[in-house]
Design an enzyme around this catalytic site. Structure first.
Site, PDB file in Angstrom:
ATOM      1  N   ASP A 214       0.860  -1.188   0.000  1.00 45.31           N
ATOM      2  CA  ASP A 214       0.000   0.000   0.000  1.00 45.31           C
ATOM      3  C   ASP A 214       0.897   1.238   0.000  1.00 45.31           C
ATOM      4  OD1 ASP A 214      -2.276   1.525   0.024  1.00 45.31           O
ATOM      5  OD2 ASP A 214      -2.647   1.331   2.169  1.00 45.31           O
ATOM      6  N   PHE A 279       7.098   0.940   7.096  1.00 46.67           N
ATOM      7  CA  PHE A 279       6.510   2.080   6.399  1.00 46.67           C
ATOM      8  C   PHE A 279       7.544   3.193   6.251  1.00 46.67           C
ATOM      9  CE2 PHE A 279       2.758   0.033   8.170  1.00 46.67           C
ATOM     10  CZ  PHE A 279       1.824   0.155   7.157  1.00 46.67           C
TER      11      PHE A 279
END
Length: 308
Positions: A214, A279
């Site tokens: 993502d 991330f």
């Protein structure tokens, strides 16, 4: 030919080894008894590890496993036990026992547990399983305490894995009190993204093996920054925890243990169970959120609502 060979293997297994038996629904099983002679009974709360696997493309493929992670817990209620499942023989077991079993995909389909045959669940195929019965608890309070301990141990294992990942990739991090490893490349300026602050973030999420799942950092896609209020539980806990180290303009990386991400369930089909997450983040802005348009009026302490 493969189906015929598979059936022949099971026939030989049952005929040649008396340790294996069959339940009424055709589940093939073997119980390996431990030292305890106290069998499980109705109402017991059982802690156990379980694994399901099957042959796929010539090798074993694990469908689900708690081994090496958080065990499963179940309160024995024979009225709720399923068919063609290891629960059919659970009452023959005691703590310390092990169960090996084989489930027929055809039987599971006939029982409505598999809607249709597909590339994974093929006609004539089987699912192999194993269960280790670990412990029995007398009440919910004892189970809750044990489960809390198992969750902490799982997170500690994941943090160690991420520490090794950081060392291997020369990533210098600080560890948050909850266990997120944070690489601060640039802190940013102004107020930090603390609880109650609204933050907008550009990010790229990937697993330890580098597989991206993502993100909104791709400028060509023209995706907006992701905006949320920190501490409102609108994101995974690792984000609420790790972003507190950054202010507007901040850049860095969050290494998030699975238990502060999507945990034992994962986020199928993209994120498997017990997957640590990484991330890359860029903090676009940190602001005080606007008050709600129609706030609920606060009543003074002890006030009584008027009768209708």
């Amino acid at each position: 030919m493969k189906i015929t060979f598979r059936i022949l293997v099971f026939a030989l297994l049952l005929a040649g080894c008396h340790q294996y038996e069959k339940t009424k629904t055709g589940l093939v099983y073997k119980i390996i008894h431990g030292n305890s002679k106290v069998l499980l009974k109705q109402g017991d709360i059982v802690k156990f590890n379980i694994e399901y696997k099957m042959k796929a493309h010539g090798k074993d493929s694990i469908l689900q496993s708690t081994f090496g992670h958080i065990p499963a817990y179940v309160k024995i209620d024979t009225a709720q036990f399923g068919k063609h499942s290891f629960t059919e023989v659970l009452m023959q077991c005691a703590p310390g026992d092990k169960i090996n079993f084989v489930m027929s995909i055809d039987t599971l389909k006939n029982l409505g547990m598999i809607p249709e045959y597909n590339e994974l669940f093929k006609k004539g195929g089987t699912i192999d399983g194993r269960v280790d019965i670990l412990k029995v608890f007398p009440n919910d309070a004892a189970v809750n305490a044990d489960y809390e301990n198992e969750m902490n141990e799982e997170k500690n294992r994941e943090v160690k894995d991420l520490q090794a990942y950081a060392a291997k990739n020369n990533i210098k991090t600080v560890q948050s009190p909850n266990g997120v490893l944070v690489e601060v490349q640039k802190e940013g300026e102004g107020p930090k993204a603390d609880s109650g602050m609204q933050v907008s973030v550009y990010y790229k999420g990937y697993t330890e093996n580098g597989k991206e799942f993502d993100g909104n950092m791709d400028s060509a896609a023209k995706k907006p920054a992701f905006t949320f209020v920190v501490g409102k539980h609108n994101v995974i806990p690792g984000w609420d925890d790790g972003l507190r180290y950054f202010a507007k303009g901040g850049k860095g990386r969050l290494l998030i243990p699975a238990m502060l991400g999507y945990g034992p369930q994962g986020s199928p089909p993209v994120i498997p169970p017990y997957t640590n997450l990484v991330f890359d983040i860029e903090v676009n802005d940190v602001t005080t959120p606007a008050p709600p348009k129609n706030p609920t009026p606060l009543m003074p302490p002890g006030a009584i609502k008027p009768a209708k």
